[in-house]
Write a protein that holds these residues in place. Sequence first.
Motif, PDB file in Angstrom:
ATOM      1  N   GLY A 195     114.752  70.805  46.767  1.00 28.08           N
ATOM      2  CA  GLY A 195     115.292  70.353  48.206  1.00 28.08           C
ATOM      3  C   GLY A 195     115.990  71.967  48.884  1.00 28.08           C
ATOM      4  N   LEU A 196     116.422  72.404  48.397  1.00 24.84           N
ATOM      5  CA  LEU A 196     117.186  73.547  49.109  1.00 24.84           C
ATOM      6  C   LEU A 196     115.765  74.797  49.171  1.00 24.84           C
ATOM      7  CD1 LEU A 196     119.117  75.763  50.044  1.00 24.84           C
ATOM      8  CD2 LEU A 196     119.374  76.818  47.850  1.00 24.84           C
ATOM      9  N   ILE A 197     115.176  74.409  47.957  1.00 19.85           N
ATOM     10  CA  ILE A 197     113.757  76.020  48.544  1.00 19.85           C
ATOM     11  C   ILE A 197     112.182  74.669  49.093  1.00 19.85           C
ATOM     12  CG2 ILE A 197     111.648  76.878  47.056  1.00 19.85           C
ATOM     13  CD1 ILE A 197     113.167  76.660  44.372  1.00 19.85           C
ATOM     14  N   ARG A 198     112.440  74.030  49.415  1.00 20.38           N
ATOM     15  CA  ARG A 198     110.981  72.980  50.076  1.00 20.38           C
ATOM     16  C   ARG A 198     112.148  73.575  51.643  1.00 20.38           C
ATOM     17  NH1 ARG A 198     107.377  69.230  49.532  1.00 20.38           N
ATOM     18  NH2 ARG A 198     106.606  68.656  52.046  1.00 20.38           N
ATOM     19  N   ASN A 199     113.475  73.163  52.094  1.00 16.87           N
ATOM     20  CA  ASN A 199     113.762  73.509  53.180  1.00 16.87           C
ATOM     21  C   ASN A 199     114.644  74.844  53.285  1.00 16.87           C
ATOM     22  OD1 ASN A 199     112.810  70.611  53.760  1.00 16.87           O
ATOM     23  ND2 ASN A 199     114.734  70.158  52.119  1.00 16.87           N
ATOM     24  N   TRP A 200     114.407  76.036  53.241  1.00 19.92           N
ATOM     25  CA  TRP A 200     114.926  76.899  52.787  1.00 19.92           C
ATOM     26  C   TRP A 200     114.930  77.124  53.763  1.00 19.92           C
ATOM     27  CZ3 TRP A 200     116.513  79.664  48.955  1.00 19.92           C
ATOM     28  CH2 TRP A 200     117.083  80.213  48.743  1.00 19.92           C
ATOM     29  N   LYS A 201     114.297  77.071  55.234  1.00 19.10           N
ATOM     30  CA  LYS A 201     114.749  77.814  56.372  1.00 19.10           C
ATOM     31  C   LYS A 201     116.049  77.057  57.514  1.00 19.10           C
ATOM     32  CE  LYS A 201     110.187  80.690  56.881  1.00 19.10           C
ATOM     33  NZ  LYS A 201     109.157  80.562  58.404  1.00 19.10           N
ATOM     34  N   VAL A 202     116.405  75.784  57.035  1.00 13.23           N
ATOM     35  CA  VAL A 202     116.810  75.027  57.570  1.00 13.23           C
ATOM     36  C   VAL A 202     118.237  74.884  56.792  1.00 13.23           C
ATOM     37  CG1 VAL A 202     118.035  72.040  57.188  1.00 13.23           C
ATOM     38  CG2 VAL A 202     115.609  73.011  57.438  1.00 13.23           C
ATOM     39  N   TYR A 203     118.256  75.143  56.199  1.00 13.85           N
ATOM     40  CA  TYR A 203     119.534  75.724  55.270  1.00 13.85           C
ATOM     41  C   TYR A 203     120.103  76.931  55.037  1.00 13.85           C
ATOM     42  CZ  TYR A 203     119.066  70.993  54.049  1.00 13.85           C
ATOM     43  OH  TYR A 203     118.109  69.970  53.398  1.00 13.85           O
ATOM     44  N   SER A 204     122.183  77.158  55.705  1.00 10.79           N
ATOM     45  CA  SER A 204     122.656  78.180  55.136  1.00 10.79           C
ATOM     46  C   SER A 204     123.419  78.082  53.781  1.00 10.79           C
ATOM     47  CB  SER A 204     123.388  78.750  56.494  1.00 10.79           C
ATOM     48  OG  SER A 204     124.647  77.487  56.598  1.00 10.79           O
TER      49      SER A 204
END
Length: 375
Positions: free
Chosen positions: A193-202
Amino acid sequence: MEETHIEIKPRMSVELTSEDEQTIPFPFFRPLSQRKENTWIISVFVILHLIAFATTMIVNDCWGNSHEQCALKQLGRFSFQPLSENLFLGPSSSALDSMGALRLRYLSNSHQLWRIFTSPCLHAGVFHLIISLCSVIFVGIHLEQEFGPLRIGLIYILSALSGSFVAALFLQDTPSVASSGALFGLLGAALSGLIRNWKVYSKKVATLVVLFIILVLNAILGLMPFVNNFSSFGGFISGLLAGFVLLFKPEVRKVYQIKGGIFDYDVKHPVKVKRKLDKPVLRTVSLVIFSLLLTGVVVAVLEGVNVNKYCSFCRYIDCVPLKWWSCNDKTMACETMVSSDQMTLTCSDNGKFRVFPYANVSQTRIEDLCNLICS
């Protein structure tokens, strides 16, 4: 009379744009109080695990089966086997067998495939239960609030079963539980989930550190008796691939800077994040790989494949022999001498013996005691 106008800015979904560089914290670093909905599925799984462990201790009945030679005798029927027998402060080997733990003799000789579905519900002892469920609660609730109960619940179940099937390929003739598969599936899902939405999360580095610490801690537990580490690896791969398939488009809302805890939002203004998160190629490839791997593992288990015959060092992934415990997977044999009020067991392998001040012992309990003496 002067009128006062109060403008209320509701939390609402926003259109995500590629120009905005601001991001929101990963779910681990957001306060749970901000999103109280959708937190029931992990709670259900935790309650089921607690019920299964309580049932295991009732079946174990150390007070009766071990003639009061137990740890924490004050608990009566719920007292635990001595630490010399179970380092996790839990049931005996025979109790785990009765509850449906994985064991080579039952799958290869008796073909009791139902154990693949029961072993993910079992824990080796209190210490294992506490560490495992605390990890599940921490990771699972945050993911459930971010992606919803249905997707996280599906990943949890798939990872638990996949991990149990993988564990069945590496079995020794000792009982083992596969409850860690579901936890490692959640860790794998969190990573995907972190890799897939990498640009979403800090806070990506902090998230990776948290995942690594939880993973290493539980992997170390998997090196000890009764806990199957192969189920952990199988669950992690399953959760990772399932996460790439299912964990897309998290519910992104307008948020404002909120202080008051460790897990704080780190933005001062409404956040806009990219909405083009769905990657159909990645989803398709991950789904195909997951389906092929799961099918191959299931077929191998049904065919009775034992990978240990082809991999001599694989056993050390699941157990490292140390002073406090051994990784002996041989079925031990003992000579039994019974009198009216005592029983003497002598290990046929090393000649060690022990005298017990009782004689009425079941055959399964004699096997437990024999393994303890011989090891």
